[in-house]
Design a protein around this motif. Structure first.
Motif, PDB file in Angstrom:
ATOM      1  N   PHE A   7       0.830  -1.201   0.000  1.00 13.05           N
ATOM      2  CA  PHE A   7       0.000   0.000   0.000  1.00 13.05           C
ATOM      3  C   PHE A   7       0.867   1.255   0.000  1.00 13.05           C
ATOM      4  CE2 PHE A   7      -2.778   3.143   2.175  1.00 13.05           C
ATOM      5  CZ  PHE A   7      -3.876   3.090   1.333  1.00 13.05           C
ATOM      6  N   ARG A   8       1.873   1.280   0.839  1.00 15.02           N
ATOM      7  CA  ARG A   8       2.762   2.441   0.901  1.00 15.02           C
ATOM      8  C   ARG A   8       3.509   2.630  -0.420  1.00 15.02           C
ATOM      9  NH1 ARG A   8       6.719   1.832   5.739  1.00 15.02           N
ATOM     10  NH2 ARG A   8       7.607   3.646   4.645  1.00 15.02           N
ATOM     11  N   ARG A  60       5.295   7.869   8.441  1.00 15.08           N
ATOM     12  CA  ARG A  60       4.700   8.975   9.190  1.00 15.08           C
ATOM     13  C   ARG A  60       3.440   9.480   8.509  1.00 15.08           C
ATOM     14  NH1 ARG A  60       7.848  14.599  10.918  1.00 15.08           N
ATOM     15  NH2 ARG A  60       6.090  15.535  12.066  1.00 15.08           N
ATOM     16  N   ARG A  61       3.496   9.628   7.189  1.00 16.83           N
ATOM     17  CA  ARG A  61       2.316  10.112   6.459  1.00 16.83           C
ATOM     18  C   ARG A  61       1.181   9.103   6.533  1.00 16.83           C
ATOM     19  NH1 ARG A  61      -1.275  13.686   5.482  1.00 16.83           N
ATOM     20  NH2 ARG A  61      -2.242  13.546   3.409  1.00 16.83           N
ATOM     21  N   LEU A  62       1.493   7.821   6.429  1.00 16.61           N
ATOM     22  CA  LEU A  62       0.462   6.790   6.529  1.00 16.61           C
ATOM     23  C   LEU A  62      -0.192   6.806   7.905  1.00 16.61           C
ATOM     24  CD1 LEU A  62      -1.071   4.380   5.412  1.00 16.61           C
ATOM     25  CD2 LEU A  62       0.837   2.914   6.121  1.00 16.61           C
ATOM     26  N   SER A  63       0.603   7.015   8.935  1.00 22.43           N
ATOM     27  CA  SER A  63       0.054   7.067  10.296  1.00 22.43           C
ATOM     28  C   SER A  63      -0.948   8.210  10.441  1.00 22.43           C
ATOM     29  CB  SER A  63       1.179   7.225  11.319  1.00 22.43           C
ATOM     30  OG  SER A  63       2.034   6.096  11.306  1.00 22.43           O
ATOM     31  N   LYS A  64      -0.654   9.338   9.795  1.00 30.19           N
ATOM     32  CA  LYS A  64      -1.577  10.476   9.852  1.00 30.19           C
ATOM     33  C   LYS A  64      -2.875  10.164   9.113  1.00 30.19           C
ATOM     34  CE  LYS A  64       1.821  14.204  10.391  1.00 30.19           C
ATOM     35  NZ  LYS A  64       2.390  15.451   9.797  1.00 30.19           N
ATOM     36  N   LEU A  65      -2.764   9.508   7.972  1.00 33.37           N
ATOM     37  CA  LEU A  65      -3.961   9.158   7.203  1.00 33.37           C
ATOM     38  C   LEU A  65      -4.835   8.175   7.976  1.00 33.37           C
ATOM     39  CD1 LEU A  65      -2.434   8.748   3.623  1.00 33.37           C
ATOM     40  CD2 LEU A  65      -3.843  10.643   4.460  1.00 33.37           C
ATOM     41  N   PHE A 119      -8.154   3.146   5.871  1.00 32.75           N
ATOM     42  CA  PHE A 119      -8.468   2.226   6.969  1.00 32.75           C
ATOM     43  C   PHE A 119      -7.950   0.831   6.628  1.00 32.75           C
ATOM     44  CE2 PHE A 119     -12.072   2.394   4.069  1.00 32.75           C
ATOM     45  CZ  PHE A 119     -12.407   1.060   3.866  1.00 32.75           C
ATOM     46  N   THR A 120      -7.878   0.004   7.654  1.00 35.50           N
ATOM     47  CA  THR A 120      -7.364  -1.351   7.500  1.00 35.50           C
ATOM     48  C   THR A 120      -8.433  -2.367   7.880  1.00 35.50           C
ATOM     49  OG1 THR A 120      -6.503  -1.447   9.753  1.00 35.50           O
ATOM     50  CG2 THR A 120      -5.028  -0.595   8.048  1.00 35.50           C
ATOM     51  N   MET A 121      -8.166  -3.620   7.490  1.00 37.13           N
ATOM     52  CA  MET A 121      -9.037  -4.729   7.847  1.00 37.13           C
ATOM     53  C   MET A 121      -8.149  -5.873   8.340  1.00 37.13           C
ATOM     54  SD  MET A 121     -11.668  -4.438   4.616  1.00 37.13           S
ATOM     55  CE  MET A 121     -12.830  -5.652   5.223  1.00 37.13           C
ATOM     56  N   GLY A 122      -8.419  -6.364   9.531  1.00 40.05           N
ATOM     57  CA  GLY A 122      -7.587  -7.397  10.120  1.00 40.05           C
ATOM     58  C   GLY A 122      -7.912  -8.783   9.581  1.00 40.05           C
TER      59      GLY A 122
END
Length: 333
Positions: free
Chosen positions: A104-105, A113-118, A125-128
């Protein structure tokens, strides 16, 4: 005549496995009687059947009883639905609909860092799946307007991940038989989509205001409230905004009256996310009408430091009018 869960299960076991019908019949009864898992003491009687066969038969029996509309218990039903969702997510990983964080990145050219902000603001969003977090591949689709897609994701963030993905990909009559992904390019379509997304998101959370006679610090469990009002509203809205909307919205209030002349009562605010068993208490406000004034004492309310206050009573007809006046005061302060 509708078939029972037992009938359906025996027929399906017979179609899938070479097991004598009298054995299959007894096995179905034992599994259904022990919460749809064959008890260890009964496993010995079916020692010739491999574990994977027993597990498959347990699934068949549960599905058959659900199909027949028979009560299988809340915990069992939730486990069944959870297993179905997990199977669907595993399939999505296998077919590339869900991708790893690294993939994804790379597709979006994001730093950690940018992904953490998003993630923090709900833009993605994520799906486990099996203790690993995956990202919907469509969120990295270069053919989609990324900025607008992320804006819609932020609106629908209060809903569960499965439901968010379903909202983004499902065609809806309210959107002209289109999916949200089809409405990102046109300015007018995007505005209409944003309004629909906000309305859909509100359906996932309900704020309830309950009024009880007397000054209380905890909501009683064995007493019916004098009045209850409920509103479907985005949980990110401020507490008193949500409480006010619950008291003013029409169609979600009961009883309809007439109401007793109550001078001392307590207002409780709670929020519940659809699908969660227990509501979350948010505020307790003690209210006492004393002549031309209303004494207000807040026992607990997240995000506010106000503990007690005196409010002009004004012209009120019922204790509900008083409650509305108090909430309006708290809104303004």
């Amino acid at each position: 005549m509708a078939k029972s869960g037992w009938d359906i299960a025996v027929r399906r076991i017979d179609a899938e496995f070479d097991i004598a019908q009298f054995l299959a019949s007894a096995l179905v009864r034992k599994i259904a009687a022990s919460k749809f898992k064959l008890a260890p003491r009964d496993r010995i009687k079916y020692s010739t059947l491999p574990d994977h066969v027993i597990e498959r038969i347990e699934q068949i029996v549960l599905a058959a009883y659900l199909e027949a509309g028979e009560d299988v218990g809340g915990d069992i039903l939730r486990e069944h639905l959870w297993q179905q969702a997990l199977t669907a997510r595993r399939d999505m990983v296998a077919n590339g609909a869900l991708i790893s964080e690294a993939d994804f990145r790379q597709r979006l050219g994001l730093t950690q860092r940018r992904l953490s902000k998003l993630l923090a603001d709900g833009s993605v969003f994520t799906m486990g799946v099996d203790d690993v977090e995956y990202y919907p591949a469509l969120l990295a689709d270069p053919a989609l307007d990324r900025e607008r897609l992320q804006a819609i994701c932020r609106i629908i963030a209060p809903a569960p991940p499965d439901s968010r993905l379903g909202f983004l990909t499902s065609r809806r009559g309210s959107l002209g038989d289109r999916s949200p992904l089809d409405m990102l390019d046109s300015d007018d379509d995007f505005k209409a989509l944003s309004r629909r997304a906000a309305a859909w998101t509100a359906e996932w959370s309900r704020t309830a205001v309950k009024l009880y006679e007397g000054t209380l610090e905890t909501e009683p469990k064995d007493v019916e409230p004098l009045y209850t009002a409920v509103a479907e509203i985005d949980p990110r809205s401020p507490l008193w905004d949500r409480a006010s909307e619950a008291l003013h919205v029409h169609g979600y209030q009961w009883p309809l009256g007439p109401y007793p002349d109550v001078r001392s009562f307590t207002l409780f605010v709670e929020r519940q996310t659809i699908g969660d068993a227990a509501p979350i208490p948010e505020a307790c406000v003690q209210i006492v009408v004393d002549g031309g004034y209303i004494r207000v004492r807040i026992i607990a309310a997240p995000g506010t430091t106000l503990q007690s206050e005196t409010v002009s009573a004004g012209k009120h007809k019922t204790f509900i009018d008083v409650a509305k006046r108090v909430i309006a005061y708290l809104l303004a302060h």
